[in-house]
Design a protein around this motif. Structure first.
Motif, mmCIF file in Angstrom:
data_model
loop_
_atom_site.group_PDB
_atom_site.id
_atom_site.type_symbol
_atom_site.label_atom_id
_atom_site.label_comp_id
_atom_site.label_asym_id
_atom_site.label_seq_id
_atom_site.Cartn_x
_atom_site.Cartn_y
_atom_site.Cartn_z
ATOM 1 N N LEU A 48 0.819 -1.213 0.000
ATOM 2 C CA LEU A 48 0.000 0.000 0.000
ATOM 3 C C LEU A 48 0.854 1.264 0.000
ATOM 4 C CD1 LEU A 48 -2.867 -1.017 2.431
ATOM 5 C CD2 LEU A 48 -3.015 -0.665 -0.031
ATOM 6 N N ALA A 49 1.911 1.268 0.803
ATOM 7 C CA ALA A 49 2.793 2.437 0.848
ATOM 8 C C ALA A 49 3.517 2.623 -0.487
ATOM 9 C CB ALA A 49 3.800 2.289 1.982
ATOM 10 N N GLY A 50 3.920 1.534 -1.110
ATOM 11 C CA GLY A 50 4.584 1.620 -2.403
ATOM 12 C C GLY A 50 3.668 2.163 -3.489
ATOM 13 N N VAL A 51 2.436 1.709 -3.517
ATOM 14 C CA VAL A 51 1.471 2.217 -4.492
ATOM 15 C C VAL A 51 1.195 3.694 -4.232
ATOM 16 C CG1 VAL A 51 -0.938 2.064 -5.241
ATOM 17 C CG2 VAL A 51 0.428 -0.007 -4.992
ATOM 18 N N TRP A 52 1.041 4.058 -2.971
ATOM 19 C CA TRP A 52 0.779 5.462 -2.632
ATOM 20 C C TRP A 52 1.933 6.352 -3.076
ATOM 21 C CZ3 TRP A 52 3.178 8.675 1.100
ATOM 22 C CH2 TRP A 52 2.544 9.905 1.282
ATOM 23 N N LEU A 53 3.166 5.916 -2.809
ATOM 24 C CA LEU A 53 4.329 6.705 -3.229
ATOM 25 C C LEU A 53 4.440 6.783 -4.753
ATOM 26 C CD1 LEU A 53 7.236 5.766 -0.822
ATOM 27 C CD2 LEU A 53 6.280 8.018 -1.200
ATOM 28 N N TRP A 54 4.131 5.684 -5.426
ATOM 29 C CA TRP A 54 4.257 5.660 -6.873
ATOM 30 C C TRP A 54 3.248 6.610 -7.523
ATOM 31 C CZ3 TRP A 54 7.965 3.213 -9.638
ATOM 32 C CH2 TRP A 54 7.816 3.191 -11.020
ATOM 33 N N LEU A 55 2.041 6.659 -6.989
ATOM 34 C CA LEU A 55 0.982 7.465 -7.595
ATOM 35 C C LEU A 55 0.939 8.901 -7.085
ATOM 36 C CD1 LEU A 55 -1.909 4.862 -7.638
ATOM 37 C CD2 LEU A 55 -0.374 5.508 -9.504
ATOM 38 N N ARG A 56 1.662 9.206 -6.035
ATOM 39 C CA ARG A 56 1.651 10.545 -5.458
ATOM 40 C C ARG A 56 2.287 11.544 -6.413
ATOM 41 N NH1 ARG A 56 4.749 11.984 0.056
ATOM 42 N NH2 ARG A 56 6.263 12.806 -1.375
ATOM 43 N N LYS A 57 1.660 12.683 -6.535
ATOM 44 C CA LYS A 57 2.191 13.728 -7.404
ATOM 45 C C LYS A 57 3.287 14.480 -6.666
ATOM 46 C CE LYS A 57 -2.010 14.306 -9.964
ATOM 47 N NZ LYS A 57 -3.079 15.154 -10.398
ATOM 48 N N PRO A 58 4.315 14.904 -7.390
ATOM 49 C CA PRO A 58 5.392 15.658 -6.737
ATOM 50 C C PRO A 58 4.887 17.026 -6.289
ATOM 51 C CG PRO A 58 5.727 15.611 -9.096
ATOM 52 C CD PRO A 58 4.575 14.703 -8.803
ATOM 53 N N ALA A 59 5.530 17.564 -5.290
ATOM 54 C CA ALA A 59 5.163 18.881 -4.781
ATOM 55 C C ALA A 59 5.445 19.928 -5.844
ATOM 56 C CB ALA A 59 5.942 19.188 -3.513
ATOM 57 N N ASP A 60 4.579 20.928 -5.922
ATOM 58 C CA ASP A 60 4.751 22.005 -6.888
ATOM 59 C C ASP A 60 5.915 22.875 -6.445
ATOM 60 O OD1 ASP A 60 4.357 23.672 -9.011
ATOM 61 O OD2 ASP A 60 2.749 24.807 -8.043
ATOM 62 N N ARG A 61 6.918 22.998 -7.286
ATOM 63 C CA ARG A 61 8.128 23.728 -6.912
ATOM 64 C C ARG A 61 8.124 25.164 -7.404
ATOM 65 N NH1 ARG A 61 13.061 19.568 -6.674
ATOM 66 N NH2 ARG A 61 11.892 17.854 -5.853
ATOM 67 N N SER A 62 7.091 25.557 -8.116
ATOM 68 C CA SER A 62 7.071 26.932 -8.617
ATOM 69 C C SER A 62 6.705 27.888 -7.490
ATOM 70 C CB SER A 62 6.072 27.071 -9.763
ATOM 71 O OG SER A 62 4.768 26.864 -9.281
ATOM 72 N N SER A 63 7.327 29.051 -7.491
ATOM 73 C CA SER A 63 7.067 30.029 -6.441
ATOM 74 C C SER A 63 5.965 30.993 -6.832
ATOM 75 C CB SER A 63 8.342 30.806 -6.111
ATOM 76 O OG SER A 63 8.798 31.473 -7.280
ATOM 77 N N ALA A 64 5.558 30.979 -8.103
ATOM 78 C CA ALA A 64 4.498 31.884 -8.543
ATOM 79 C C ALA A 64 3.148 31.318 -8.128
ATOM 80 C CB ALA A 64 4.550 32.041 -10.058
ATOM 81 N N PRO A 65 2.309 32.144 -7.523
ATOM 82 C CA PRO A 65 0.987 31.647 -7.133
ATOM 83 C C PRO A 65 0.113 31.421 -8.359
ATOM 84 C CG PRO A 65 1.168 33.990 -6.677
ATOM 85 C CD PRO A 65 2.515 33.523 -7.137
ATOM 86 N N SER A 66 -0.619 30.348 -8.336
ATOM 87 C CA SER A 66 -1.498 30.049 -9.468
ATOM 88 C C SER A 66 -2.915 30.447 -9.115
ATOM 89 C CB SER A 66 -1.433 28.569 -9.811
ATOM 90 O OG SER A 66 -1.884 27.805 -8.727
ATOM 91 N N THR A 67 -3.639 30.880 -10.135
ATOM 92 C CA THR A 67 -5.022 31.301 -9.897
ATOM 93 C C THR A 67 -5.956 30.121 -9.848
ATOM 94 O OG1 THR A 67 -5.357 31.635 -12.249
ATOM 95 C CG2 THR A 67 -4.629 33.546 -10.968
ATOM 96 N N GLY A 68 -5.610 29.040 -10.541
ATOM 97 C CA GLY A 68 -6.416 27.840 -10.514
ATOM 98 C C GLY A 68 -7.625 27.879 -11.424
ATOM 99 N N ASP A 69 -7.820 28.959 -12.184
ATOM 100 C CA ASP A 69 -8.995 29.023 -13.046
ATOM 101 C C ASP A 69 -8.715 28.452 -14.426
ATOM 102 O OD1 ASP A 69 -8.792 32.589 -13.881
ATOM 103 O OD2 ASP A 69 -7.333 30.979 -13.997
ATOM 104 N N GLY A 70 -7.474 28.164 -14.750
ATOM 105 C CA GLY A 70 -7.130 27.535 -16.018
ATOM 106 C C GLY A 70 -7.040 28.499 -17.166
ATOM 107 N N GLU A 71 -7.298 29.766 -16.973
ATOM 108 C CA GLU A 71 -7.222 30.742 -18.054
ATOM 109 C C GLU A 71 -5.879 31.455 -18.012
ATOM 110 O OE1 GLU A 71 -10.484 33.417 -17.830
ATOM 111 O OE2 GLU A 71 -11.958 31.837 -17.669
ATOM 112 N N SER A 72 -5.368 31.747 -19.193
ATOM 113 C CA SER A 72 -4.118 32.500 -19.243
ATOM 114 C C SER A 72 -4.435 33.994 -19.333
ATOM 115 C CB SER A 72 -3.281 32.061 -20.431
ATOM 116 O OG SER A 72 -3.995 32.304 -21.624
ATOM 117 N N PRO A 73 -3.612 34.858 -18.734
ATOM 118 C CA PRO A 73 -3.897 36.296 -18.744
ATOM 119 C C PRO A 73 -3.709 36.941 -20.079
ATOM 120 C CG PRO A 73 -1.867 35.829 -17.508
ATOM 121 C CD PRO A 73 -2.446 34.539 -17.966
#
Length: 73
Positions: A48-73
Motif C-alpha cells: 500500500l505504501a509503495g502504491v501510494w508513493l508511486w501514484l503521489r504527485k510531486p510537490a509544486d516547486r514553482s514560487s508563482a501563485p497560481s489562480t487555478g482558473d485555467g485561463e491564461s492572462p
C-alpha cells in the motif's frame, strides 16, 4: 521524484516478497500464527505504501501563485 520512485519500487518488491512468502514458502510453517500474520500485514502495508508513493504527485516547486482558473492572462 526519482528517489520517490526508487523507494516505491523497493517497498513494492518487499511487499510482493512478503506476500509470496506468507503463501508459498514452507519455512513460515515453523513460525507462530501471530508471526505469520505479522509477515502478511507487513507485506500488505509495504504494498500500500509503495502504491501510494508511486501514484503521489510531486510537490509544486514553482514560487508563482497560481489562480487555478485555467485561463491564461
Amino acid at each position: 521524484m526519482v528517489v520517490q520512485r526508487i523507494t516505491a519500487g523497493l517497498l513494492l518488491l518487499i511487499g510482493f516478497l512478503a506476500m509470496a512468502a506468507s503463501h508459498t514458502f514452507p519455512f513460515l510453517d515453523d513460525l507462530s500464527e501471530p508471526a505469520e500474520s505479522a509477515v502478511a500485514i507487513g507485506g500488505a502495508a509495504c504494498l500500500l505504501a509503495g502504491v501510494w508513493l508511486w501514484l503521489r504527485k510531486p510537490a509544486d516547486r514553482s514560487s508563482a501563485p497560481s489562480t487555478g482558473d485555467g485561463e491564461s492572462p
